[in-house]
Design a protein around this motif. Sequence first.
Motif, PDB file in Angstrom:
ATOM      1  N   ASN A  90       0.829  -1.210   0.000  1.00 25.53           N
ATOM      2  CA  ASN A  90       0.000   0.000   0.000  1.00 25.53           C
ATOM      3  C   ASN A  90       0.865   1.262   0.000  1.00 25.53           C
ATOM      4  O   ASN A  90       0.561   2.222  -0.715  1.00 25.53           O
ATOM      5  CB  ASN A  90      -0.951   0.003   1.197  1.00 25.53           C
ATOM      6  N   ASN A  91       1.939   1.248   0.784  1.00 25.55           N
ATOM      7  CA  ASN A  91       2.849   2.401   0.811  1.00 25.55           C
ATOM      8  C   ASN A  91       3.519   2.602  -0.548  1.00 25.55           C
ATOM      9  O   ASN A  91       3.672   3.741  -1.012  1.00 25.55           O
ATOM     10  CB  ASN A  91       3.918   2.223   1.894  1.00 25.55           C
ATOM     11  N   ASP A  94       1.072   4.123  -2.927  1.00 28.38           N
ATOM     12  CA  ASP A  94       0.937   5.560  -2.656  1.00 28.38           C
ATOM     13  C   ASP A  94       2.087   6.340  -3.288  1.00 28.38           C
ATOM     14  O   ASP A  94       1.883   7.409  -3.863  1.00 28.38           O
ATOM     15  CB  ASP A  94       0.893   5.830  -1.149  1.00 28.38           C
ATOM     16  N   LYS A  98       1.709   9.162  -6.206  1.00 27.04           N
ATOM     17  CA  LYS A  98       2.262  10.501  -5.981  1.00 27.04           C
ATOM     18  C   LYS A  98       3.227  10.878  -7.107  1.00 27.04           C
ATOM     19  O   LYS A  98       3.188  11.998  -7.610  1.00 27.04           O
ATOM     20  CB  LYS A  98       2.985  10.534  -4.621  1.00 27.04           C
TER      21      LYS A  98
END
Length: 103
Positions: A90-91, A94, A98
């Motif tokens: 998930n990180n 992200d 971004k």
Amino acid sequence: MRYLLTLCVFAIPRTELPSSSSAVNQFLRRTLDQGNIHKQDFHFHSLRHTHVAYLLSKGVDISAISKRLGHANIATTLKIYAQLLKEYENNQNDKILKSLNQL
């Protein structure tokens, strides 16, 4: 191995190493209490999980982590640390979003 890790983590003389798993956990609990750190159900094996979480957060490959842990195969590592791996994924997603949003 456990006692060697205790030596490294707590920097105590080899002659003062705890003699059993229970003693290691009691030593850890006292050390945490002295540092005013109160973690319920935290035991010496928790340090292993913390180590894996740290390595994942730094982008270390799961295959290398699996070997470091001494697992017979990567499937064992994937099963045990599935939740951490999902969080890591998930990180990473992200970060990807971004980066793409900055184009």
